[in-house]
Structures are given as C-alpha cells and as structure tokens.
Write an enzyme that holds these catalytic residues in place. Structure first.
Site, PDB file in Angstrom:
ATOM      1  CE  LYS A 202      -3.658   2.487   2.573  1.00  0.00           C
ATOM      2  NZ  LYS A 202      -4.612   2.452   3.691  1.00  0.00           N
ATOM      3  CE  LYS A 225      -3.846   8.151   6.488  1.00  0.00           C
ATOM      4  NZ  LYS A 225      -4.826   7.227   6.549  1.00  0.00           N
ATOM      5  CE  LYS A 256      -6.173   1.748  -0.548  1.00  0.00           C
ATOM      6  NZ  LYS A 256      -6.459   2.023   0.986  1.00  0.00           N
TER       7      LYS A 256
HETATM    8  C1  PBG Z   1      -7.351   3.531   5.625  1.00  0.00           C
HETATM    9  C2  PBG Z   1      -7.804   3.282   4.210  1.00  0.00           C
HETATM   10  C3  PBG Z   1      -7.577   4.273   3.120  1.00  0.00           C
HETATM   11  C4  PBG Z   1      -8.198   3.570   2.055  1.00  0.00           C
HETATM   12  C5  PBG Z   1      -8.547   2.312   2.270  1.00  0.00           C
HETATM   13  N1  PBG Z   1      -8.400   2.239   3.695  1.00  0.00           N
HETATM   14  C6  PBG Z   1      -7.178   5.579   3.106  1.00  0.00           C
HETATM   15  C7  PBG Z   1      -5.699   5.887   3.602  1.00  0.00           C
HETATM   16  O1  PBG Z   1      -4.748   4.853   3.726  1.00  0.00           O
HETATM   17  O2  PBG Z   1      -5.587   7.038   3.887  1.00  0.00           O
HETATM   18  C8  PBG Z   1      -8.230   4.210   0.572  1.00  0.00           C
HETATM   19  C9  PBG Z   1      -9.266   3.570  -0.242  1.00  0.00           C
HETATM   20  C10 PBG Z   1      -9.730   4.335  -1.367  1.00  0.00           C
HETATM   21  O3  PBG Z   1      -8.980   5.682  -1.743  1.00  0.00           O
HETATM   22  O4  PBG Z   1     -10.463   4.209  -1.927  1.00  0.00           O
HETATM   23  N2  PBG Z   1      -6.526   3.027   6.229  1.00  0.00           N
END
Ligand code: PBG
Length: 333
Positions: A202, A225, A256
């Site tokens: 991620k 983050k 992701k």
């Molecule tokens: C939270 C999370 C996020 C997403 C899924 N779970 C956002 C982030 O990490 O800030 C993003 C999903 C999307 O943008 O559709 N941990």
C-alpha cells in the site's frame, strides 16, 4: 517462449481481429462479476448518508441502506462487499477505542448483513483512521505513529469484526507485524476460516484523497502517512512486504492504488502466484467519474477497460466503487 512469426503476408496479425467471433476466441483475459469486491461507506451519523462530493455517484449509507446494498450486490452476483465507516468527529479519540467496540457501526452492519444476506462475503477494513482524532491509521504518541501499540489495538479491532461475522479481514494500516498478530488471535479464538486480505503493498498515495472525505478523515489528518505507507518510487520493497505478510498468515494480498501500480500487480503475481487483488481507489474513481460526468470519456468503455486492465496485469480480482455498474454492464455484454 516466443511464437514463430513468419514474415508478412503469411503472418497477418489482423486476421484474428477481423471479426467479433475471432476476437472473442483469441481473448486472453476476461473480466467477470466474480472478480469484483464492492467497497461501500456506512454511517450512523444523522444526515451523513449523502453523496460524497469528491466521488460523484457514491453515497454513504445507513445500516438499512447497507443491507439493501448487500442484497443488490448478491443479486448481481458480486461475491464480496467491503465496509468503511464514516464516524462522527465528536466520537474520535487518541486511543480509538470505538474501533473495537462490538457495537460500532461496522460490527452492527456485519451482523445485519450476515442475517439478511448470508451468501455474500463481508470484508472489513482494519486501521484506526476513522476513529482517530489525528486521522492516522495508527496510534500517535508524541508525534510518532507507534507500531507495536497500534498492532495491539488492531488485533482487538480485527477480533471484534471476526466475532461479528466478517469473512475477510482487510488490514490496511501498514504496521509491521500485524498479520502474524491477527492470525494468532484468530486461531486462538477458533476463527479458523476467517481470511486475511493484506493490504501488503500500500503506497503513500495522493489518490486516497476522496476516500478520506468519504470517511471524514480529511479534516482530522495531521501530516502525511509516509512513515508507514510505501514510497511510490519502490517496487522491490513491495515483494518483500508481500513475502513477509504471506509468511505471517495472509491468505490474499493487495496492491493499492491500482491503475498507477499495475507493474507491481504483475510482479507480485509472477513472484508468488497467490490470490492477488488491486484496489481501484477513490482518486481513480474520481478521475474516471469526473471525466465521464464531463462527457470527456464514454461511461461503459471507461469502466470495463479500466477493470480489465487489472486482470491482464495478473490480478485475481479488484476492489472498485464501480462494482454494481460493472456487474450490470457485464451481464448485458
Ligand atoms: C485507511 C484506508 C484508506 C483507503 C482504504 N483504507 C485511506 C488511507 O490509507 O489514507 C483508501 C481507499 C480509497 O482511496 O478508495 N487505512
């Protein structure tokens, strides 16, 4: 193995494209409704069940709305739905304890969907951001996102979701050690068939912006983050993360965002051959929906071509906000 390509005109690669029937026969990758996971936003905050401005066509839903959404998804043949809570800013704390309350909106929705639509798989999100006054996925102590204390909180959150009936736990927090910790607590509590779809690779991405609006974390987030999510410049590191999460007990892994990271999907699938998913995230949805809404891109083709790309890149499936619409388009095709 390279195919033998005799020179033109013996080889005319256009021959196999010359009719719809031949194109169908020669097609290498296909998208099916069975490849889709539908993320939805749920809320118990009065008046919050409205469209998300940065995600045209996507609205938050109440518990009843979530049950209706699950019924619709199951009717369309979508195998799984994924829940993301929008919480009242007033209930957010530093310690995020609502995240593991059996009665938080996520756990209530899990039980309601399980009772009404037992055939659909329910995926959850494990991360503290919807409940965190700082907007971070982990606990913040003196400005630092602390790893090990966060893992303890995430384990409580995951166990509460499993007890409520979740089928797929989706740790999206990027802390180290959380997959192993979750797997042992699941085994210790006889949740032997609860699966883990790890958000293994991620990235710290700008494409999550609209999601943070949807879950109400945009205003709360202090800083970025980057100390826990991946650097967009890396891809060897994605393989290390996937290997690590598989060794700790992940059943499936995710890359992701999706479209900007198809190279990573391909590398993960080739290296490990495990169930691999991508998340077509909120910013990708916003881009495509924005262009469609302005009449700059055609709706059907944009949705289906963008999703087929994940199959071609090696993914077994994709999380997409377009899931119900894609399911309808695939049924018509
Ligand atoms: C939270 C999370 C996020 C997403 C899924 N779970 C956002 C982030 O990490 O800030 C993003 C999903 C999307 O943008 O559709 N941990």
């Amino acid at each position: 193995m390279q195919p033998i390509i005799p020179p033109f005109p013996v080889t005319r690669l256009r021959r196999m494209r010359s009719s719809g029937a031949l194109r169908d026969l020669a097609q290498e990758h296909r998208l099916s409704v069975k490849d889709l996971i539908w993320p939805i936003f749920i809320t118990d905050v009065p008046g919050a069940d409205v469209e998300v401005p940065s995600m045209p066509g996507v609205s938050r839903v109440t518990l009843e709305g979530a049950v209706r959404a699950a019924e619709m998804a199951a009717g369309l043949g979508i195998p799984a739905i994924c829940l993301f809570p929008y919480t009242d800013p007033a209930v957010k704390t530093e310690s995020c304890e609502i995240a593991w309350s059996p009665d938080n909106i996520t756990n209530r929705v899990i039980r309601a969907i399980k009772a009404a639509v037992p055939e659909i798989a329910i995926m959850t999100d494990i991360a503290l951001d919807p409940y965190n006054i700082n907007g971070h996925d982990g606990l913040v102590v003196n400005g630092e996102i602390v790893n090990d204390e966060t893992v303890e909180a995430l384990v409580k959150m995951g166990l509460a979701q499993a007890e409520a009936g979740a089928d797929i736990l989706g740790p999206s927090d990027m802390m180290d050690g959380r997959i192993g910790a979750l797997r042992s607590v699941l085994e210790a509590n006889e949740h032997r068939n609860v699966t883990i779809l790890s958000y293994a690779a991620k990235y710290a991405s700008v494409f999550y912006g609209p999601f943070r609006d949807a879950v109400g974390a945009s205003g709360a987030l202090k800083g970025d983050k980057k100390t826990y999510q991946m650097n967009p410049g890396n891809s060897d590191e994605a393989l290390r993360l996937v290997a690590r999460d598989l060794s700790e007990g992940a059943d499936m892994v995710m890359v992701k965002p999706g479209m900007p990271y198809l190279d990573v999907c391909r590398r993960v699938k080739e290296a490990f051959g495990v169930p691999t998913y991508a998340y077509q995230v909120s910013g990708e949805y916003a881009m495509l929906a924005g262009a469609i809404g302005n009449g700059w891109l055609k709706r059907e083709g944009t949705i289906l071509e963008s999703l087929l790309a994940f199959r071609r890149a090696g993914c077994d499936g994709v999380l997409t906000y377009f899931a119900p619409e894609a399911a309808r388009l695939l049924a018509e095709a």
